[in-house]
Design a protein around this motif. Structure first.
Motif, PDB file in Angstrom:
ATOM      1  N   THR A   1       0.846  -1.183   0.000  1.00 48.84           N
ATOM      2  CA  THR A   1       0.000   0.000   0.000  1.00 48.84           C
ATOM      3  C   THR A   1       0.887   1.240   0.000  1.00 48.84           C
ATOM      4  O   THR A   1       2.012   1.229   0.503  1.00 48.84           O
ATOM      5  CB  THR A   1      -0.936   0.050   1.231  1.00 48.84           C
ATOM      6  OG1 THR A   1      -0.160   0.225   2.424  1.00 48.84           O
ATOM      7  CG2 THR A   1      -1.778  -1.212   1.331  1.00 48.84           C
ATOM      8  N   GLY A   2       0.354   2.317  -0.557  1.00 48.10           N
ATOM      9  CA  GLY A   2       1.102   3.561  -0.560  1.00 48.10           C
ATOM     10  C   GLY A   2       1.383   4.056   0.838  1.00 48.10           C
ATOM     11  O   GLY A   2       2.452   4.606   1.116  1.00 48.10           O
ATOM     12  N   ARG A   3       0.425   3.831   1.741  1.00 51.27           N
ATOM     13  CA  ARG A   3       0.616   4.272   3.131  1.00 51.27           C
ATOM     14  C   ARG A   3       1.770   3.522   3.789  1.00 51.27           C
ATOM     15  O   ARG A   3       2.525   4.102   4.574  1.00 51.27           O
ATOM     16  CB  ARG A   3      -0.681   4.061   3.913  1.00 51.27           C
ATOM     17  CG  ARG A   3      -0.636   4.583   5.336  1.00 51.27           C
ATOM     18  CD  ARG A   3      -0.429   6.091   5.390  1.00 51.27           C
ATOM     19  NE  ARG A   3      -0.203   6.553   6.749  1.00 51.27           N
ATOM     20  CZ  ARG A   3       0.984   6.571   7.355  1.00 51.27           C
ATOM     21  NH1 ARG A   3       2.065   6.158   6.710  1.00 51.27           N
ATOM     22  NH2 ARG A   3       1.112   7.013   8.588  1.00 51.27           N
ATOM     23  N   TRP A   4       1.937   2.238   3.454  1.00 52.34           N
ATOM     24  CA  TRP A   4       3.058   1.446   3.985  1.00 52.34           C
ATOM     25  C   TRP A   4       4.377   2.015   3.479  1.00 52.34           C
ATOM     26  O   TRP A   4       5.343   2.163   4.245  1.00 52.34           O
ATOM     27  CB  TRP A   4       2.904  -0.007   3.551  1.00 52.34           C
ATOM     28  CG  TRP A   4       3.749  -1.017   4.260  1.00 52.34           C
ATOM     29  CD1 TRP A   4       3.368  -1.842   5.280  1.00 52.34           C
ATOM     30  CD2 TRP A   4       5.127  -1.360   3.971  1.00 52.34           C
ATOM     31  NE1 TRP A   4       4.413  -2.664   5.657  1.00 52.34           N
ATOM     32  CE2 TRP A   4       5.504  -2.382   4.870  1.00 52.34           C
ATOM     33  CE3 TRP A   4       6.063  -0.893   3.052  1.00 52.34           C
ATOM     34  CZ2 TRP A   4       6.781  -2.954   4.877  1.00 52.34           C
ATOM     35  CZ3 TRP A   4       7.349  -1.451   3.056  1.00 52.34           C
ATOM     36  CH2 TRP A   4       7.698  -2.472   3.956  1.00 52.34           C
ATOM     37  N   ALA A   5       4.432   2.349   2.183  1.00 56.51           N
ATOM     38  CA  ALA A   5       5.655   2.914   1.614  1.00 56.51           C
ATOM     39  C   ALA A   5       6.012   4.246   2.271  1.00 56.51           C
ATOM     40  O   ALA A   5       7.196   4.556   2.438  1.00 56.51           O
ATOM     41  CB  ALA A   5       5.501   3.089   0.103  1.00 56.51           C
TER      42      ALA A   5
END
Length: 301
Positions: free
Chosen positions: A133-137
């Motif tokens: 997920t973008g939030r994880w990145a």
């Protein structure tokens, strides 16, 4: 035509409940089950380095990853596994999950990453695909860059926010149809900002939930949706051997396995991998990335 979310088995349901992770597969879209005959043209890129901070190598031409042609009416195509009767290859995939609103939990010490798992995959020389997920990145940019510059791995899109693309979907908040393509684009941008280079145009629906409306809304993103045919059951599992048994029992030539790279919610995945990999190799299997599985190319031994 309407595609409904598949009723999952009890084990698959457990996996799907994991916030940010898909635990079961939806019905396949009515698109072709083979890569497009005219994949995107190769693009020049710097050679990947597995060592963070290392100087980039000379520019090379990397062949564009295979994609599938759109389905009827331009619907986003869906890939679940290689065709039956093929080589003994298997793709292990790992969802790196974090929702848009979990920053406080991360700040308080909850770990949504799993560095030990990534290092074990490297040590065992297992090529694999991480659906991030973008939030994880954004939370773990150094890890996203390290994974995304290591030739062993490719990063695929698991949305930015890990909100559901169809409802109901295990209690996840829902992304509006008009925002779906933008959510996917935002995740790709997060990978770029983190410095990841080995990024492929594949997308995994949060919770595995989708319908024709979602497939239509995603069309502008020009991605191939990737599901799976083997559910590992690692979400919230406490017994690594039980997870390993479920994977080993389910794998067939061309299988695509869904697992997780989220320490707090899938704590025994690394333990399971240490058993899964040697046992599948003893059976003659090779481990490949999703792009290789889709193209029918061999990967690591």
């Amino acid at each position: 035509m309407t595609i409904s979310v598949r009723k999952l088995s009890a084990l698959a349901l457990l996996g799907a409940v994991l916030v940010g992770c898909g635990g079961g597969a939806a019905d396949t879209a009515a698109g072709p089950d083979k890569p497009s005959a005219t994949p995107p043209s190769p693009t020049p890129t710097a050679s990947a380095s597995a060592t963070p901070g290392a100087a980039p190598g000379p520019a090379v031409v990397r062949k564009a990853p295979p994609t599938m042609a759109p389905g009827p009416g331009g619907l986003t195509p869906v890939f679940e596994r290689a065709r039956k009767g093929g080589d003994k290859v298997v793709a292990l995939t790992f969802d790196a999950d974090m929702t848009a609103d979990q920053g406080r939990r991360a700040a308080s010490g909850e770990r949504f990453d799993n560095p030990a798992l990534i290092e074990t995959l490297r040590r065992l020389k297992v090529d694999s695909t991480v659906f991030m997920t973008g939030r994880w990145a954004e939370e773990y940019p150094d890890q996203a860059r390290s994974i995304g510059t290591d030739p062993r791995f490719e990063i695929a899109n698991h949305s930015y926010s890990h909100y559901a693309f169809a409802s109901p979907c295990y209690g996840l908040p829902t992304v509006g149809k008009q925002d779906m393509a933008a959510d996917v684009k935002r995740a790709f941008e997060a990978f770029r900002k983190a410095g990841a280079r080995n990024v492929v145009p594949y997308f995994r629906f949060p919770g595995g939930c989708y319908d024709d409306g979602a497939l239509r809304a995603l069309a502008p993103a020009k991605v191939t949706a990737v599901q799976w045919d083997v559910v590992s059951g690692d979400a919230f599992a406490k017994d690594g051997d039980a997870v390993a048994e479920q994977v080993l029992d389910g794998v067939k030539p061309g299988s695509l396995v869904v697992m997780h790279c989220t320490r707090s919610a899938a704590p025994v995945t690394e333990q399971a991998i240490r058993r899964i990999v040697p046992e599948l190799r003893a059976r003659g299997y090779r481990f490949v990335k999703v792009s290789e599985l889709m193209a029918g190319r061999p990967g690591s031994s």
